[in-house]
Design an enzyme around this catalytic site. Structure first.
Site, mmCIF file in Angstrom:
data_model
loop_
_atom_site.group_PDB
_atom_site.id
_atom_site.type_symbol
_atom_site.label_atom_id
_atom_site.label_comp_id
_atom_site.label_asym_id
_atom_site.label_seq_id
_atom_site.Cartn_x
_atom_site.Cartn_y
_atom_site.Cartn_z
ATOM 1 N N LYS A 181 36.943 -7.506 2.010
ATOM 2 C CA LYS A 181 35.805 -8.094 1.308
ATOM 3 C C LYS A 181 34.500 -7.381 1.610
ATOM 4 C CE LYS A 181 36.117 -12.557 2.408
ATOM 5 N NZ LYS A 181 35.925 -14.032 2.333
ATOM 6 N N GLY A 200 36.813 0.736 5.050
ATOM 7 C CA GLY A 200 38.108 0.095 5.212
ATOM 8 C C GLY A 200 38.370 -0.859 4.057
ATOM 9 N N GLU A 205 40.116 6.687 3.226
ATOM 10 C CA GLU A 205 41.578 6.555 3.267
ATOM 11 C C GLU A 205 42.128 6.022 1.964
ATOM 12 O OE1 GLU A 205 42.888 5.354 7.730
ATOM 13 O OE2 GLU A 205 42.106 3.777 6.446
#
Lengths: 507, 507
Positions: free
Chosen positions: A267, A264, A289
């Site tokens: 950080k 995802g 993604e």
């Protein structure tokens, strides 16, 4: 402005209009679709013109995209009050406020399902689609820019189409897109991807030019991604994940090239991916993604062979560096529709290692990815559910606390569930990693409390669990009267910590 | 007993042993696998011998199956105290009690994932698999009986295998099985099913005969399914679903042959399927987990063309009628591995209409399928998650109340989440049907309260929702202090209803 080489279709050359003229085609009550995925490849002119020009108080549209838009577009649309419904994802502060006030409906969706739901009649037909292109080819098909997202499905489904040709995008991107229509039932075929690098589609998005009501020129780059420097906590989390993967290799469950990686945005994901650069792992691939800065560092380090995603979302410095010299990366990247990148079918088949972020986890491994205190939307579930459910290893990361330890991210019971215990294999905080595979709920609880919880909350969480076992028992022991006490304290005192005054809860 | 025609492999003819001898091969600490899916095709001799013979107090094994076992086997194993861990599903009263006491670990799993998790190293290697067969062929492969479930994967993965040859099974079943190994990554291929009737595999399960440590003869039929006669409430639910599907056809979103149907076990599913017999719908297909009595009635009515599932689970009367004259059904049925019947890949591709049962739903459409009051396991999630996540239409059914209205099945917040709002399209009670497609959470709440809730609970639920909007707001308004009040009342007073004494909760 000359139309060539960006606009090569003859029929469309006389349909060039301004953003304001294009916006005027969008009538109140319409379902409008826009390209754009994690701030990349979004509409940069027409949606903003719409936000700025609409005077009619009663004017309202529904807006569907790939994922988040850049350039404060979602914020300006929300501020203008012209959205009735927004889906499937957003990350905007102003929009979030309107959503949580109830003045703007938001449908939070698995990003891999939006096209499926539109094709399947869960929503009315799309009236107008606004799609960013880097080039329109002689046959009317168009080359997208830095994302595909849902653009190909929108082009196919919409009654009318507006194209924003963005002349700022490097011509080198042509060829990296892999456009594959997943089709409609009955009678559709498997998505034939068998490795991250499988090319299955075309390099341009087919378009019926009869549907095109306007071509708008822009030269505005994508909004840059926020730079998220590693800190001691994210570095510790990354370290725990790398150690864990190392052990998996040692035990023969993975090879040194692991499995295709998904990470995802944020950080921690960046820290983990950076960690691979100096690791023992090699010949890595990504089936993800979004490609972020760290992806290109991994290419440069020689560790990463190939990356597949729905968009490229870079910081300003990386945009400049990567897009000005894209040649070395061109054969190593495929940018695809999000119902392909996030297809459960492909994720399960390839066996992805998925790393996603939790807002909070509970002691049984249920994860809340979306709702602050169970009520207020943060961003949305995004693709985390598509990956968590179907991956070979579903890893969720979070710091053990936030707000100077006033909030524990591991709680007795999550206030909203996005990912159930069934879909969460590993939880990692800076405190440590809990490998939950093959464990029943009571075993999961002990491991999560032992390995992941901040010391300031560990005793109370252990006490909750032990008292739940004694007082109620069950497969998943809970004390419903106390399950949300930590959230109540946070709401009343600004901290989840128990104060002396509050004493012990009665049971 | 003669070994032919049931045992056609030469090498195995001298490995015939008794159930007790077979059970003696199973040592404490082993992971044991057994065939069996919804009481069909399970071990009927060796597991019971194990339960009855074990004297050693410290003896404990882990047991994995396809789904539930018949013949009180799970109950006897639980009673004997010889299970440390059981997964992925059970329906036994005695076992449930031990699970909820915490004396037996239970892992509740998506039924489509168990084989994947075993292959993927989430569990240790399987030591012994006990697999029911109707016949062993000359090459050592075996024809299963009334289920496939995980039998093929167990045969491939287990270190040692015990075969129970069940001579009571009709020879006509040979040919209906479709054994397809989903393989391991990297490099695996799509599951090539493109319609419910696609045959993709073999009719027998391959077996390395060197692994076979014993052949045990049995002639015990499957436990019969409980007969669940429709009642006014289930008939009303079935009626709402049929009306809804009729409207979908009228609006052009479905054809009269609908999409492949999946229905969970139980009264409501049986009522719905029976309803199709007298409906306008035609040329139906099923892509489901279990074929029940109603499936065969639909075949007989001419409405159903084809059915695919992991098992055939019939009542005593239907067992007799169907298995004694199986010929007419033989070309219309495929019985497959559960990682194929429940593969998200195939369910999504085909566009299944999934009908599953909820224990409770909340006003936003989250569903609890497993945990009574959030703590106590009922049966397990089964395949409901595989289907709900990936189907074209995910329908959940429940009566609006139970226990003479003392329990409302629609509650402010579910106490355990198995299916999130993202995976629930339609909720149906005898009160009505809530079509949640295209709705944001606040819209979902109003529709569920209006259409599905029992009149005795409607005002209070509406009040909860309205106060949650006012007091807290958010994407998904809740009042955490009150969210479980109904469950607390149930626990303290035996009813979710508010009494005069209890007055209004303070906020």
């Amino acid at each position: 402005m000359t139309s060539s080489p960006y606009l090569q279709n003859q029929a469309l050359k006389d349909r060039i209009i301004t953003a304001d003229q294009a916006a005027a085609h969008i009538k109140s009550g319409m379902l409008v679709a826009s390209s754009g995925f994690t701030k990349a490849g979004d509409s940069k002119a027409v949606l903003l013109a719409l936000a700025n020009n609409t005077q009619n108080q009663a004017y309202q549209i529904d807006l569907v995209t790939g994922a988040s838009l850049g350039h404060d577009t979602d914020g300006q649309l929300a501020q203008a009050g012209i959205l009735r419904l927004r889906f499937p994802f957003q990350v905007d502060r102003t929009m979030r406020k309107e959503i949580n006030k109830g003045s703007l409906y938001f449908i939070d969706q698995h990003l891999g399902e939006t096209a499926e739901l539109l094709k399947n009649g869960h929503f009315p037909a799309i009236d107008v689609a606004i799609l960013e292109a880097s080039k329109i080819l002689p046959d009317g098909s168009f080359v997208p820019t830095t994302s595909v997202g849902n653009a190909a499905e929108f082009a196919a489904l919409a009654k009318k189409v507006i194209i924003e040709i963005n002349t700022s995008v490097t011509a080198d991107l042509q060829g990296i897109h892999d456009i594959y229509p997943t089709g409609i039932y009955p009678g559709r075929s498997p998505i034939p991807i068998t490795e991250a690098s499988s090319r299955i589609g075309t390099t341009a998005i087919p378009l019926d030019t009869d549907k095109v009501i306007g071509i708008v020129w822009t030269d505005i780059p994508d909004s840059p991604a926020d730079i998220a420097e590693p800190d001691p906590e994210t570095s510790a989390i990354a370290g725990h994940i790398l150690d864990f993967l190392h052990q998996e290799v040692e035990q023969g469950r993975l090879t040194k090239s692991l499995l295709p990686l998904q990470a995802g945005i944020g950080k921690v994901a960046n820290s983990v991916l950076h960690g691979f650069a100096d690791s023992e792992f090699e010949d890595l691939t990504m089936y993800s993604e979004v490609l972020q800065d760290s992806t290109f560092d991994l290419f440069d380090s020689g560790k990463l062979l190939f990356a597949s995603a729905a968009s490229i979302t870079l910081s300003e410095a990386y945009q400049k560096r990567i897009f000005e010299n894209f040649g070395p990366y061109k054969d190593k990247i495929l940018i695809r529709p999000q119902d392909v990148t996030n297809a459960g079918e492909v994720i399960r088949r390839l066996g992805v290692i998925a790393i996603n972020t939790a807002i909070e986890c509970d002691i049984y491994g249920n994860v809340n990815s979306t709702h602050i205190s169970g009520t207020h939307m943060m961003n949305g579930i995004g693709g985390s559910g598509d990956f968590a459910r179907n991956s070979a290893l579903s890893i969720f990361v979070t710091t053990s606390t936030s707000k100077e330890h006033r909030i524990s991210k591991i709680v007795p019971m999550v206030t909203h569930v996005d990912h159930t215990e069934h879909d969460v294999d590993v939880i990692v905080t800076e405190q440590g990693l809990a490998d939950l595979r093959g464990l029943a709920p009571r075993q999961r609880a002990l491991r999560i409390i032992e390995n992941c919880v901040h010391p300031q909350y560990k005793d109370e969480l252990r006490s909750y669990y032990e008292r739940a076992c004694t007082l109620r028992g069950g497969q998943t022991p809970h004390i419903l009267e106390e399950a949300f006490d930590w959230h109540r304290r946070l709401s009343s005192s600004g901290s989840m910590k128990k104060t002396v005054e509050q004493g012990c809860p009665t049971v």
